[in-house]
Design an enzyme around this catalytic site. Structure first.
Site, mmCIF file in Angstrom:
data_model
loop_
_atom_site.group_PDB
_atom_site.id
_atom_site.type_symbol
_atom_site.label_atom_id
_atom_site.label_comp_id
_atom_site.label_asym_id
_atom_site.label_seq_id
_atom_site.Cartn_x
_atom_site.Cartn_y
_atom_site.Cartn_z
ATOM 1 N N HIS A 230 0.845 -1.199 0.000
ATOM 2 C CA HIS A 230 0.000 0.000 0.000
ATOM 3 C C HIS A 230 0.876 1.244 0.000
ATOM 4 O O HIS A 230 2.088 1.183 0.255
ATOM 5 C CB HIS A 230 -0.946 0.018 1.217
ATOM 6 N N CYS B 45 4.158 -4.191 6.646
ATOM 7 C CA CYS B 45 3.670 -4.004 5.281
ATOM 8 C C CYS B 45 4.788 -3.523 4.357
ATOM 9 O O CYS B 45 5.873 -3.151 4.803
ATOM 10 C CB CYS B 45 2.526 -2.992 5.255
#
Length: 318
Positions: free
Chosen positions: A121, A134
């Site tokens: 992301h 992440c």
């Protein structure tokens, strides 16, 4: 859906920060600065996409039909929150996701890799690993990547980067060559779309296979559930850590056309030869019903054990 551990950067994400928006540049890959990326989809307009995250380079490499079309800087997990290595597939896409853990922090253009929080992301890129697990990307790059990934897109997170190779298996998956069988599979493939052609709400199952030399077994997974199991027969040598993405039938040879990727910190440098592995005839016949363009086939020497998978997620943890 479990979002309790869906990870953002420390203190949330401020997309206006330096490097977060991103900039398309024309540079050598090793010269990219935080937030910079190169994007050339015209190099290969069609075919299955595979994403490789290189932890040592802090780079994300995007391949389509085996040709690299993009590279971006990224920021992965910091010490104590390391990004897990292994083979993942995109489980969910959410263009406007917000974190339920980190003060509703925006996580634009999310490609979810595990239900417990690992994703690609947009986020801040300070130039070193800084996330809680992440893979943060420049905002502009994350939007471009979002357009070419699909549910089931393979994402390999590895300590180092290895480019894909072209492989043609002279026959069917896990079986010897028989022309009548090959023609049967061709007829089966004609009715199956590639996942990149599916809408997000389509109910088509995404098939994946994992072959483990440790267990001598092959698992077939549809979406995130095991649906079939068979015996693995191979030459007795280590398989190494390889991912094969099915492109479809090869135009010039009677065989299936694959893009092959090697992953892992110390991969076995065996040639990409799918003839090393096979299965019993009964299970090979059963596999025909699961074959579709874009499916992935993983070879591993790790055990097929819950410790090497995250819940029902499709992932082989190194």
């Amino acid at each position: 859906m479990n979002r309790r551990a869906f990870v953002a950067g420390a203190g949330g994400i401020v997309l206006a920060a330096s490097g977060a928006l991103g900039q398309h540049v024309y540079k050598e890959i090793h010269q990219l600065l935080p937030g910079e990326f190169v994007w050339h989809p015209e190099r290969q307009p069609d075919g299955p996409v595979a994403v490789i995250v290189s932890l040592d380079e802090q780079r994300v490499h995007v391949y389509r039909n085996g040709i690299r079309i993009a590279v971006s800087t990224c920021s992965t997990g910091k010490p104590g929150h390391e990004t897990p290595t292994g083979v993942f597939v995109v489980l969910q896409k959410d263009r406007d996701h917000r974190s339920s853990t980190y003060n509703n922090a925006p996580m634009p253009n999310t490609n979810r890799l595990t239900w417990d929080g690992i994703a690609l992301h947009a986020g801040n890129l300070p130039g070193y690993p800084a996330s809680h697990g992440c893979v943060r990307l420049p905002l502009k790059f994350s939007a471009l990547l979002f357009e070419v990934t699909h549910l089931g897109t393979p994402v390999v997170i590895a300590d180092s980067h290895h480019s894909p190779q072209e492989v043609v298996h002279p026959g069917l998956i896990l079986s010897g060559y028989a022309e009548q069988e090959f023609e049967h599979v061709l007829a089966t493939l004609d009715d199956k779309k590639h996942p990149s052609d599916w809408e997000l709400d389509d109910a088509h199952p995404i098939s994946s296979m994992i072959a483990s030399s440790y267990d001598g077994r092959i698992l077939v997974i549809e979406n995130d559930r095991e649906v079939a199991e068979g015996k693995l027969l191979w030459d007795g040598k280590p398989l190494g850590s390889h991912v094969y993405v099915l492109k479809g039938a090869h135009d010039g040879q009677k065989g299936m056309h694959w893009a092959a990727l090697t992953y892992g910190a110390d991969p076995v440098r065996e040639a990409h030869d799918l003839r090393r592995v096979r299965t019993e005839e009964r299970f090979a016949a059963e596999l025909r019903g699961y074959i579709h363009p874009g499916m992935i086939f993983i070879l591993t020497d790790l055990p097929l054990h819950p410790d090497s998978r995250s819940g029902r997620d499709f992932v082989i943890m190194s």
